[in-house]
Write an enzyme that holds these catalytic residues in place. Structure first.
Site, PDB file in Angstrom:
ATOM      1  CB  CYS A   2      -1.909   1.517   6.279  1.00 40.95           C
ATOM      2  SG  CYS A   2      -1.534   0.675   4.722  1.00 40.95           S
ATOM      3  CD  GLU A  38      -2.050   4.088   3.360  1.00 43.29           C
ATOM      4  OE1 GLU A  38      -1.765   3.437   2.320  1.00 43.29           O
ATOM      5  OE2 GLU A  38      -3.196   4.131   3.826  1.00 43.29           O
ATOM      6  CB  CYS A  43      -6.489  -0.578   5.300  1.00 40.02           C
ATOM      7  SG  CYS A  43      -4.763  -1.118   5.207  1.00 40.02           S
ATOM      8  CG  HIS A  86      -1.948  -1.039   1.220  1.00 45.69           C
ATOM      9  ND1 HIS A  86      -2.994  -1.039   2.112  1.00 45.69           N
ATOM     10  CD2 HIS A  86      -2.138  -2.127   0.431  1.00 45.69           C
ATOM     11  CE1 HIS A  86      -3.779  -2.069   1.881  1.00 45.69           C
ATOM     12  NE2 HIS A  86      -3.269  -2.758   0.869  1.00 45.69           N
TER      13      HIS A  86
END
Length: 138
Positions: free
Chosen positions: A79, A48, A76, A46
């Site tokens: 993260c 992040e 999410c 992801h």
């Protein structure tokens, strides 16, 4: 947030879920990232997560308490939990994630010292994601 949106557009061009992130330390952007889950065949890639790694490498510390993460969508659970371990000082996000956002599970996933601001460029961030998924369904 505009820089995070630029990163999200890079993901969109690569047919990745268009999420972008930047990390700022003082007045300098020290990390830029976007989703790479398809390119790397890695569900954890992801924006992040990529940004945390780049920022930690830049400042030479696993702790980012003096930094701010700008991300186009609410992190999410994965993260958010990773942000706990980085001790990031502040998270600023654009659109709320009503399906997978960390706040659906627990706000305790974040470090207690992490400050959060939501809704920055919310319309632009949310529209980018909504349009991406609408086009995928067609």
């Amino acid at each position: 947030m505009k820089e995070a949106l630029r990163e999200a557009y890079k993901a969109l061009v690569r047919d990745e879920v268009p999420v972008g992130a930047v990390i700022v330390w003082g007045d300098r952007i020290i990390a830029r990232a976007h989703n790479l889950t398809e390119r790397l065949n890695d569900g954890t890639a992801h924006a992040e997560m990529q940004a945390y790694t780049a920022a930690s490498d830049y400042i030479g510390s696993k702790y980012l308490q003096e930094c701010t993460l700008y991300v186009t969508i609410e992190p999410c659970a994965m993260c958010a939990a990773a942000s706990f371990w980085t001790r990031i000082g502040r998270i600023v996000y654009g659109a709320k994630d009503d399906k997978r956002g960390y706040s659906l599970i627990s706000k305790n996933l974040l470090h207690p010292a992490t400050m959060v601001k939501s809704g920055v460029l919310e319309q632009e961030c949310g529209s980018l994601l909504k349009n991406f998924f609408l086009n995928k369904r067609q």
